[in-house]
Design a protein around this motif. Sequence first.
Motif, PDB file in Angstrom:
ATOM      1  N   PHE A   7       8.084  43.221 -14.670  1.00 29.89           N
ATOM      2  CA  PHE A   7       7.749  41.947 -13.713  1.00 29.89           C
ATOM      3  C   PHE A   7       8.076  40.804 -14.844  1.00 29.89           C
ATOM      4  CE2 PHE A   7       5.809  42.903  -9.969  1.00 29.89           C
ATOM      5  CZ  PHE A   7       5.423  43.737  -9.629  1.00 29.89           C
ATOM      6  N   GLY A   8       9.006  39.585 -14.219  1.00 30.03           N
ATOM      7  CA  GLY A   8       9.880  39.044 -15.148  1.00 30.03           C
ATOM      8  C   GLY A   8      10.688  38.491 -15.646  1.00 30.03           C
ATOM      9  N   TYR A  11      13.510  36.120 -21.102  1.00 31.28           N
ATOM     10  CA  TYR A  11      13.739  36.099 -21.967  1.00 31.28           C
ATOM     11  C   TYR A  11      13.457  37.932 -22.443  1.00 31.28           C
ATOM     12  CZ  TYR A  11      16.517  32.336 -23.836  1.00 31.28           C
ATOM     13  OH  TYR A  11      17.469  31.713 -23.482  1.00 31.28           O
ATOM     14  N   VAL A  12      12.259  38.211 -22.683  1.00 32.83           N
ATOM     15  CA  VAL A  12      11.469  39.590 -22.450  1.00 32.83           C
ATOM     16  C   VAL A  12      11.758  41.291 -21.341  1.00 32.83           C
ATOM     17  CG1 VAL A  12       9.009  40.454 -22.696  1.00 32.83           C
ATOM     18  CG2 VAL A  12       9.878  38.018 -23.966  1.00 32.83           C
ATOM     19  N   TYR A  30      12.229  42.656 -11.258  1.00 30.44           N
ATOM     20  CA  TYR A  30      11.810  41.103 -10.195  1.00 30.44           C
ATOM     21  C   TYR A  30      10.981  40.463 -10.761  1.00 30.44           C
ATOM     22  CZ  TYR A  30       8.073  38.817  -7.221  1.00 30.44           C
ATOM     23  OH  TYR A  30       7.888  37.959  -6.719  1.00 30.44           O
ATOM     24  N   ASP A  31      11.123  39.131 -10.283  1.00 29.21           N
ATOM     25  CA  ASP A  31      11.240  37.898 -11.034  1.00 29.21           C
ATOM     26  C   ASP A  31      10.617  37.040  -9.782  1.00 29.21           C
ATOM     27  OD1 ASP A  31      11.624  36.052 -13.929  1.00 29.21           O
ATOM     28  OD2 ASP A  31      11.275  34.675 -11.715  1.00 29.21           O
ATOM     29  N   ILE A  32      10.161  36.072  -9.607  1.00 28.27           N
ATOM     30  CA  ILE A  32      10.026  35.306  -8.733  1.00 28.27           C
ATOM     31  C   ILE A  32      11.336  34.107  -8.448  1.00 28.27           C
ATOM     32  CG2 ILE A  32       7.491  34.458  -8.370  1.00 28.27           C
ATOM     33  CD1 ILE A  32       7.868  32.307 -10.424  1.00 28.27           C
ATOM     34  N   VAL A  85       6.062  38.375 -18.205  1.00 25.09           N
ATOM     35  CA  VAL A  85       5.687  36.837 -17.123  1.00 25.09           C
ATOM     36  C   VAL A  85       5.712  36.073 -18.544  1.00 25.09           C
ATOM     37  CG1 VAL A  85       5.509  37.504 -15.022  1.00 25.09           C
ATOM     38  CG2 VAL A  85       3.978  37.003 -16.454  1.00 25.09           C
ATOM     39  N   GLY A  86       5.722  34.694 -17.822  1.00 24.74           N
ATOM     40  CA  GLY A  86       5.469  32.981 -19.609  1.00 24.74           C
ATOM     41  C   GLY A  86       4.310  32.915 -19.520  1.00 24.74           C
ATOM     42  N   THR A  87       3.640  33.115 -20.342  1.00 22.43           N
ATOM     43  CA  THR A  87       2.098  31.916 -20.464  1.00 22.43           C
ATOM     44  C   THR A  87       2.266  31.370 -21.939  1.00 22.43           C
ATOM     45  OG1 THR A  87       2.223  33.894 -22.586  1.00 22.43           O
ATOM     46  CG2 THR A  87       1.210  34.914 -20.641  1.00 22.43           C
ATOM     47  N   ARG A 123       3.402  43.071 -21.915  1.00 27.20           N
ATOM     48  CA  ARG A 123       3.605  42.465 -22.463  1.00 27.20           C
ATOM     49  C   ARG A 123       4.360  41.490 -22.945  1.00 27.20           C
ATOM     50  NH1 ARG A 123       6.026  46.030 -26.206  1.00 27.20           N
ATOM     51  NH2 ARG A 123       8.043  46.465 -26.669  1.00 27.20           N
ATOM     52  N   GLU A 157       4.767  43.067 -27.660  1.00 22.51           N
ATOM     53  CA  GLU A 157       6.392  42.468 -27.643  1.00 22.51           C
ATOM     54  C   GLU A 157       6.662  41.641 -28.869  1.00 22.51           C
ATOM     55  OE1 GLU A 157       9.684  42.395 -28.165  1.00 22.51           O
ATOM     56  OE2 GLU A 157      10.142  43.540 -26.226  1.00 22.51           O
TER      57      GLU A 157
HETATM   58  N1  LIG Z   1      10.623  34.699 -26.274  1.00 23.71           N
HETATM   59  C1  LIG Z   1      10.568  35.331 -27.395  1.00 23.71           C
HETATM   60  O1  LIG Z   1      11.164  35.275 -28.235  1.00 23.71           O
HETATM   61  C2  LIG Z   1       9.346  36.255 -27.518  1.00 23.71           C
HETATM   62  C3  LIG Z   1       8.902  37.420 -28.068  1.00 23.71           C
HETATM   63  C4  LIG Z   1       7.848  38.142 -27.727  1.00 23.71           C
HETATM   64  C5  LIG Z   1       6.789  37.704 -27.079  1.00 23.71           C
HETATM   65  N2  LIG Z   1       7.365  36.368 -26.024  1.00 23.71           N
HETATM   66  C6  LIG Z   1       6.129  36.359 -25.185  1.00 23.71           C
HETATM   67  O2  LIG Z   1       7.000  37.224 -23.724  1.00 23.71           O
HETATM   68  C7  LIG Z   1       6.253  36.234 -22.311  1.00 23.71           C
HETATM   69  C8  LIG Z   1       7.657  36.393 -21.794  1.00 23.71           C
HETATM   70  O3  LIG Z   1       9.017  35.451 -21.962  1.00 23.71           O
HETATM   71  P1  LIG Z   1      10.074  35.042 -21.986  1.00 23.71           P
HETATM   72  O4  LIG Z   1      10.474  33.909 -23.071  1.00 23.71           O
HETATM   73  O5  LIG Z   1      11.003  35.800 -21.592  1.00 23.71           O
HETATM   74  O6  LIG Z   1       9.304  33.938 -20.873  1.00 23.71           O
HETATM   75  P2  LIG Z   1      11.070  33.137 -20.190  1.00 23.71           P
HETATM   76  O7  LIG Z   1      10.223  31.950 -19.523  1.00 23.71           O
HETATM   77  O8  LIG Z   1      12.095  33.210 -20.331  1.00 23.71           O
HETATM   78  O9  LIG Z   1      10.593  34.272 -18.681  1.00 23.71           O
HETATM   79  C9  LIG Z   1       9.105  34.410 -17.865  1.00 23.71           C
HETATM   80  C10 LIG Z   1      10.083  34.945 -16.767  1.00 23.71           C
HETATM   81  O10 LIG Z   1       8.270  34.951 -15.571  1.00 23.71           O
HETATM   82  C11 LIG Z   1       9.250  34.945 -14.944  1.00 23.71           C
HETATM   83  N3  LIG Z   1       7.873  35.019 -13.687  1.00 23.71           N
HETATM   84  C12 LIG Z   1       6.708  33.836 -13.700  1.00 23.71           C
HETATM   85  N4  LIG Z   1       5.907  33.969 -12.775  1.00 23.71           N
HETATM   86  C13 LIG Z   1       5.947  35.529 -12.121  1.00 23.71           C
HETATM   87  C14 LIG Z   1       5.975  36.341 -11.190  1.00 23.71           C
HETATM   88  N5  LIG Z   1       4.533  35.725 -10.775  1.00 23.71           N
HETATM   89  N6  LIG Z   1       6.085  37.437 -11.225  1.00 23.71           N
HETATM   90  C15 LIG Z   1       7.207  38.047 -11.445  1.00 23.71           C
HETATM   91  N7  LIG Z   1       8.073  37.070 -12.485  1.00 23.71           N
HETATM   92  C16 LIG Z   1       7.538  35.923 -12.888  1.00 23.71           C
HETATM   93  C17 LIG Z   1       9.305  33.431 -14.189  1.00 23.71           C
HETATM   94  O11 LIG Z   1      10.312  32.981 -13.492  1.00 23.71           O
HETATM   95  C18 LIG Z   1      10.773  33.658 -15.741  1.00 23.71           C
HETATM   96  O12 LIG Z   1      12.099  34.454 -15.187  1.00 23.71           O
HETATM   97  C19 LIG Z   1       5.445  34.930 -22.989  1.00 23.71           C
HETATM   98  O13 LIG Z   1       3.879  35.421 -23.375  1.00 23.71           O
HETATM   99  C20 LIG Z   1       5.711  35.148 -24.583  1.00 23.71           C
HETATM  100  O14 LIG Z   1       5.005  33.906 -25.161  1.00 23.71           O
HETATM  101  C21 LIG Z   1       8.484  35.712 -26.077  1.00 23.71           C
END
Ligand SMILES: NC(=O)c1ccc[n+]([C@@H]2O[C@H](COP(=O)([O-])OP(=O)(O)OC[C@H]3O[C@@H](n4cnc5c(N)ncnc54)[C@H](O)[C@@H]3O)[C@@H](O)[C@H]2O)c1
Length: 437
Positions: A7-8, A11-12, A30-32, A85-87, A123, A157
């Motif tokens: 879900f999401g 990047y991750v 899956y993603d929104i 998903v993003g936080t 994650r 992660e």
């Molecule tokens: N980017 C990094 O280097 C990294 C490394 C380790 C951990 N993280 C953590 O991992 C998480 C994700 O980070 P990211 O960089 O991949 O974020 P991102 O913003 O790149 O991706 C998040 C995705 O979640 C989707 N989303 C939002 N609501 C949703 C829902 N209800 N159902 C499904 N998808 C949904 C968004 O559309 C988006 O595509 C965060 O908590 C971040 O802190 C990030």
Amino acid sequence: MANISVFGLGYVGCVGVACLAKLGHHVVGYDIDSNKVDRISRGLATIVERDVDAIMSEGFKAGRISATTSTQDAVTQTEISFLCVGTPNAADGRLNLSFLLSAVQAIGNGLRLKSTFHIVVIRSTVPPGTNDIVSAALEKVSGKKAGINFAVVSNPEFLREGMAVSDFLNPPLTVIGTEDKNALGIMRKIYDPLFSETVEVAPKVAEIIKFVNNSYHALKVTFGNEIGAICKKLDIDSHQVMNLFCKDTQLNISSYYFTPGFAYGGSCLPKDLKGLNFLAQSNQLEVPVLSSIELSNEVHIQRALDRVQATDIRSVGIIGLTFKAGTDDFRNSAAIHLAEAILGKGSTLHVYDRFLNMAQEKETNLRELNEKIPHLLPFLEKTVENVVAKSLLVIITVRNPEVPALISKYPKVHFLDLVRLKDPSIEELPNYEGFCW
Ligand SMILES: NC(=O)c1ccc[n+]([C@@H]2O[C@H](COP(=O)([O-])OP(=O)(O)OC[C@H]3O[C@@H](n4cnc5c(N)ncnc54)[C@H](O)[C@@H]3O)[C@@H](O)[C@H]2O)c1
């Protein structure tokens, strides 16, 4: 091999889909954001990242990668759901969990239709306590029971963007936070091929570790930059300095000094930190990290004093007065600040310090003792037990081998341990308290 939903797909999630498929699992994303779903369903990455296109395409061609716009399908067709998903930060700084909870709601709806066990893996980076919140939300939405129908696993992660695929496949550690033995076994199998150390911890430990890691990384960057700014002003090669700094793997790049306990003191750390801050100030350099270290140490001493005051006990003993064990050096000893403040509040005081007793007996350091702490010498006792027998609150500032037995022997005396005696037999006793653990 497992069927996994992700879900999401940012990047991750995108890296997760590609790498889990590389490990042989069947993965559905899956993603929104329907554009991201569309890309994954065509075997295309949603991000620009080294190596991800190749392994995404490989997994897709092998029939192990798909994507869906149906959360119900994503849950009912898999055994494990990874939440990626993003936080992001809310305006006040806390992490906004609304995206995560909305994904959890969708997973809960899917779970309602399932009869087999499902694992939800957090994650995303989340604050401690989120595992419980997610578990309760899933129970409410699905009508199923945690530990019976599903389990929530906190599995942070550690990837870095730019190195994400390589970091996913070669993580520094794999951290699994769950109380559920069944889920633990399944998660261990997922990560088995990675050859990284897997550590099982309580969910809250798994949750806070990302905050701790990233805050430390930020501290490293700013510390290095402040040293760089000072060195530049003094015409010193800062890279040579920091390379030298990193060569010391005993004290600098090591676990040394990292144990939560009591404040630093002594004749060197406070003096040389002041000296470095003076260099910065006299060169009109702002160094907020270096200049706030002393304040942090003082706040920590005050925290100990506040705890002592809060006990309302006015008959206090201290075990260890010098700045650390193994020396009669009491210069800048944080324990002496404690002793003086405790006396200042009108409490009675009894002190045991093996090394000060030895110094008195051998008459070494006597002039210093009589000059600098004459007001504390009358409170010195000859044995640890004397201190315990005469006090209702005993503060431990050094690891003394006699103390654990005394904690059991004197149940009416409260022991506040500032250094952690590391004796499991006493940690659960009601009269024992760890200061910051
Ligand atoms: N980017 C990094 O280097 C990294 C490394 C380790 C951990 N993280 C953590 O991992 C998480 C994700 O980070 P990211 O960089 O991949 O974020 P991102 O913003 O790149 O991706 C998040 C995705 O979640 C989707 N989303 C939002 N609501 C949703 C829902 N209800 N159902 C499904 N998808 C949904 C968004 O559309 C988006 O595509 C965060 O908590 C971040 O802190 C990030």
